[in-house]
Enzyme design. Sequence first.
Site, short mmCIF file in Angstrom:
data_model
loop_
_atom_site.label_atom_id
_atom_site.label_comp_id
_atom_site.label_asym_id
_atom_site.label_seq_id
_atom_site.Cartn_x
_atom_site.Cartn_y
_atom_site.Cartn_z
N ASP A 23 0.84 -1.20 0.00
CA ASP A 23 0.00 0.00 0.00
C ASP A 23 0.88 1.25 0.00
OD1 ASP A 23 -2.26 -1.52 0.16
OD2 ASP A 23 -2.91 -0.78 2.12
N LYS A 80 -8.01 0.62 -5.40
CA LYS A 80 -9.21 0.03 -4.81
C LYS A 80 -10.48 0.75 -5.26
CE LYS A 80 -6.93 -1.16 -0.39
NZ LYS A 80 -6.92 -2.62 -0.37
N SER A 235 -0.84 -1.26 6.11
CA SER A 235 -0.31 -0.33 7.09
C SER A 235 1.04 -0.78 7.65
CB SER A 235 -1.32 -0.21 8.23
OG SER A 235 -2.63 -0.18 7.72
#
Lengths: 293, 190
Positions: A23, A80, A235
Amino acid sequence: MNVSTFEEKVGLAEMLKGGVIMDVTNAEQAKIAEDAGAAAVMALERIPSDIRADGGIARMSDPKMIKEIQAQVSIPVMAKCRIGHISEARILEALEVDFIDESEVLTPADEANHVWKHDFKVPFVCGCRDLGEALRRIGEGAAMIRTKGEAGTGNIVEAVRHMRAVVGGIRRLTQLDAGELMAEAKNLGAPFEIVKQIAETGKLPVPNFSAGGVATPADAALMRELGAEAVFVGSGIFKSSDPELMAKSIVEAVTHWQDADRLVRISEGLGQAMRGLDMAEIPEEQVLQTRGW
Amino acid sequence: MTDPRVGILALQGAVEKHARHLEAVGASPHSVLLPGDLDRLDAIVLPGGESTTISRLLRTSGLFEPLKAFMEERPVLATCAGMILLAKEVDNLPYETFGLLDISVDRNAWGRQIFSFHENIPWMKDADPLKAVFIRAPRVVRMGDGVELLSSYKGEAVAVRQGNLVALAFHPELTEDSRVHRWWVEGIKP
């Protein structure tokens, strides 16, 4: 010319095997991820732990940010869309992202239906908590499946639960006789033809990746041990004290997951992993994995 | 005669699909993750995957130099990212390649994933064409004098050979057709 058929969609997922998909929220992070050896990046405005902290509605990212990341890196760029948000998916397809994650991390747009993914040129990855959910998404056209885990927690327990459910469900199918498969398809709520195919081959027809809660190289190695063919890290990288080092270490752990001596060296001196959340600390309405069906 | 022992570079990418084809044509596949894994191998496959990822892991695993030395002598089958790693010149790759194959390639030159495609191409002198799957594929923009063209698509070289090195821009491992692997394994048998 046969462009972007299901074969090419699954083909790209095959190329990502043994890799880490990270991410990232801007071009600078994307560069760090690529330099650390990421096989792909997931472009999103806020990483899941921040989405969790901020509350509100989480939507598709700004196309401008996605374009900046596409311009920065040569590896595949994913993004996304909300569950069932056909138009966000069309926008991401027009942006030529390499994969769309129809993700429970964003707030669902349709509580009854997921996107009919066969209609798109771009491949989709979807999350699942068990085999039935995986096969429903494959039936809709997903070219890659990942565990949902519980995003933004830095807690691997849910990803483990989901991966064991998928792999255990596959193992069970291979032990049933032909006469038991229809009843099992009914129990799973899954398309019969795919159930039958898995009973014969012993594996999903698309790659099976893991996501949701990976915070350390050992977590990534664990998911490989349990059957994940590649690992998404949200994360866990940019919420750690040394993102660059954590990113490199998780990439190495996904490759050398069977080599415990090497994992010792990989795990040494990484600084603080993200703090993390126990499942008991999360109010029921803030649990992400129950979004979608 | 024992089956040839064929390594597959397994740092990242489409490893198991190659293994399946190699087994089907009478070779014994072995994963290569560390320098010691090269011992007693007869040949090696460089699979598709992400060339930046594999390049980095070649350094961290200590494989770059030993693998290069191995490939200077032994048969190599390289697909997609593997072709990039073998090439003498590559655009936009922040790592040095092995540079053993005298071609220049552009990475991802056919476009992003939505432009990935499959098409039939000629293969050797076979009557049946070969289905070639191109995934964010590299494009050969220059071939040196010692490089032989094995197959092309729309005038572009998509399969080439230079001595012991065979490189393909497409993915024979993604189809059910084992002809490419069979041809290559026949050629490496002692």
